[in-house]
Write an enzyme that holds these catalytic residues in place. Sequence first.
Site, PDB file in Angstrom:
ATOM      1  N   HIS A 205      49.449  60.179 -29.574  1.00 19.32           N
ATOM      2  CA  HIS A 205      48.203  60.538 -29.322  1.00 19.32           C
ATOM      3  C   HIS A 205      47.038  59.497 -29.198  1.00 19.32           C
ATOM      4  O   HIS A 205      45.811  60.077 -29.134  1.00 19.32           O
ATOM      5  CB  HIS A 205      47.676  61.610 -30.672  1.00 19.32           C
ATOM      6  CG  HIS A 205      47.351  60.539 -31.936  1.00 19.32           C
ATOM      7  ND1 HIS A 205      48.393  59.743 -32.581  1.00 19.32           N
ATOM      8  CD2 HIS A 205      46.273  60.094 -32.447  1.00 19.32           C
ATOM      9  CE1 HIS A 205      47.833  59.094 -33.442  1.00 19.32           C
ATOM     10  NE2 HIS A 205      46.688  59.084 -33.378  1.00 19.32           N
TER      11      HIS A 205
HETATM   12  C1  UD1 Z   1      41.591  60.962 -34.375  1.00 15.54           C
HETATM   13  C2  UD1 Z   1      41.343  59.652 -35.008  1.00 15.54           C
HETATM   14  C3  UD1 Z   1      42.543  58.863 -34.877  1.00 15.54           C
HETATM   15  C4  UD1 Z   1      43.588  59.368 -35.841  1.00 15.54           C
HETATM   16  C5  UD1 Z   1      43.760  60.814 -35.326  1.00 15.54           C
HETATM   17  C6  UD1 Z   1      45.085  61.686 -36.003  1.00 15.54           C
HETATM   18  C7  UD1 Z   1      39.266  58.623 -34.288  1.00 15.54           C
HETATM   19  C8  UD1 Z   1      38.330  57.600 -33.506  1.00 15.54           C
HETATM   20  N1  UD1 Z   1      40.578  58.999 -34.195  1.00 15.54           N
HETATM   21  O1  UD1 Z   1      41.919  61.048 -33.279  1.00 15.54           O
HETATM   22  O2  UD1 Z   1      42.276  57.558 -35.469  1.00 15.54           O
HETATM   23  O3  UD1 Z   1      45.090  58.679 -35.477  1.00 15.54           O
HETATM   24  O4  UD1 Z   1      42.485  61.684 -35.428  1.00 15.54           O
HETATM   25  O5  UD1 Z   1      45.068  62.958 -35.664  1.00 15.54           O
HETATM   26  O6  UD1 Z   1      38.517  58.962 -35.589  1.00 15.54           O
HETATM   27  N2  UD1 Z   1      41.346  68.949 -31.376  1.00 15.54           N
HETATM   28  C9  UD1 Z   1      41.782  70.010 -31.578  1.00 15.54           C
HETATM   29  N3  UD1 Z   1      41.770  70.664 -32.903  1.00 15.54           N
HETATM   30  C10 UD1 Z   1      41.510  69.560 -33.996  1.00 15.54           C
HETATM   31  C11 UD1 Z   1      41.040  68.349 -33.862  1.00 15.54           C
HETATM   32  C12 UD1 Z   1      40.973  68.017 -32.532  1.00 15.54           C
HETATM   33  O7  UD1 Z   1      42.159  70.687 -30.831  1.00 15.54           O
HETATM   34  O8  UD1 Z   1      41.486  70.197 -35.155  1.00 15.54           O
HETATM   35  C13 UD1 Z   1      41.313  68.268 -30.067  1.00 15.54           C
HETATM   36  C14 UD1 Z   1      39.986  68.173 -29.283  1.00 15.54           C
HETATM   37  O9  UD1 Z   1      40.291  68.668 -28.058  1.00 15.54           O
HETATM   38  C15 UD1 Z   1      39.397  66.953 -29.490  1.00 15.54           C
HETATM   39  C16 UD1 Z   1      40.566  66.013 -29.450  1.00 15.54           C
HETATM   40  O10 UD1 Z   1      41.684  66.778 -29.917  1.00 15.54           O
HETATM   41  O11 UD1 Z   1      38.549  66.734 -28.445  1.00 15.54           O
HETATM   42  C17 UD1 Z   1      40.695  64.726 -30.140  1.00 15.54           C
HETATM   43  O12 UD1 Z   1      40.233  64.754 -31.580  1.00 15.54           O
HETATM   44  P1  UD1 Z   1      39.316  63.832 -32.161  1.00 15.54           P
HETATM   45  O13 UD1 Z   1      39.028  64.032 -33.829  1.00 15.54           O
HETATM   46  O14 UD1 Z   1      38.460  63.330 -31.454  1.00 15.54           O
HETATM   47  O15 UD1 Z   1      40.185  62.552 -32.135  1.00 15.54           O
HETATM   48  P2  UD1 Z   1      41.951  62.234 -32.366  1.00 15.54           P
HETATM   49  O16 UD1 Z   1      42.589  61.958 -31.148  1.00 15.54           O
HETATM   50  O17 UD1 Z   1      42.455  63.501 -33.109  1.00 15.54           O
END
Ligand code: UD1
Length: 362
Positions: A205
Amino acid sequence: MRIINVCGARPNFMKIAPLMEAYRRHPSIQPLLVHTGQHYDARMSEQFFDELGIPRPDVNLGVGSGSPTWQTAEIMLRFEPIVAEHRPDIVLVVGDVNSTVACALVAVRMGVRVAHVEAGLRSFDRTMPEEINRLLTDAISDLLFVTEPSGLANLKREGVAPEKVHFVGNVMIDTLLRNLERARSRPILADLGLVPRRYAVLTLHRPANVDDPTTLGRLIEALGEIGRELPIIFPVHPRTRRNLEQFGLAGAGAERGLRLVEPLGYLDFLRLMAEARLVLTDSGGIQEETTILKVPCLTLRENTERPVTVDVGCNQLVGTDPARIEAAFRRVMAAPESTSRTPDLWDGHAADRIVDVLRKSV
Ligand code: UD1
């Protein structure tokens, strides 16, 4: 003593769980749990609260997804009135996600002391958003709780006053040890038709691995080849799922040996890791969990902020080059069972040590 505890993204929940439990043994502590809403899907958030018995958050800031800047700023705007209303003695943050740095910064600005759990880890790669979050959070924290020796060395080198730093072990491992027996009774292997030690687990991820079509395509191809020999179960993170679909790669892995499944709950994933022949991952926490489970881990990155997992002999950094991944896979398959050591203080009692320090700190 009022403590606001912050969680926001999936890896935060297993770190906050043992702390919330430890507070219950100390009536003088009034904990408040704030969920920023950085992760919001039931599979990424709610199910961890249910499985780990974490109390419902007192406050949910409901932030959701956006650019890193927007997300960090929005968390700050929404967290400020919560701190103003509750006037805590301490704001406690865990890990290295955007929620961690955002809430630490708000607390400091409002004259509230910050405790950082999992301080001092450094990948020395400033292109990683988490590295910036770690550096900034540690620079403004008053109490820094460290999981491994590298953390102590890093903070010393950065000039952090030694009296702020406490080597306490690893709260994520507290949660693992507390739940391992429960996890072992989960039927996930039977559900997926798997035999212990005859499959691998994959997670991916990190933006560096999944946001670029060429890198992701190359990884899927290389891992798919391995999957032809040893089935690979691949619970897909929402970020990765979105990109696989956008880049037209969703079918590519499945055609080869990857079995894509939805993100799993804590107990199912723990059982899956515990019985695997090996784990391939770019996660930070999974490098630590496999170390305790003594399951060989191939980390699909060029660096790690958790070098103790390599030092004790469980984790290997293999990057994203297909030839290196394949060579490491062959080595693991040829080796007898792992004989790695357990890092110091990863013994299930980190949360108690943290709470002891917090109580003495006011
Ligand atoms: C975040 C953390 C990362 C951690 C990871 C674990 C930061 C910078 N990154 O990354 O350190 O290892 O979480 O999962 O804080 N999304 C969903 N549903 C959700 C959450 C996210 O669909 O409940 C999708 C959305 O499209 C979103 C993308 O995932 O834009 C990324 O989510 P985000 O929280 O920005 O970062 P992670 O890649 O999850």
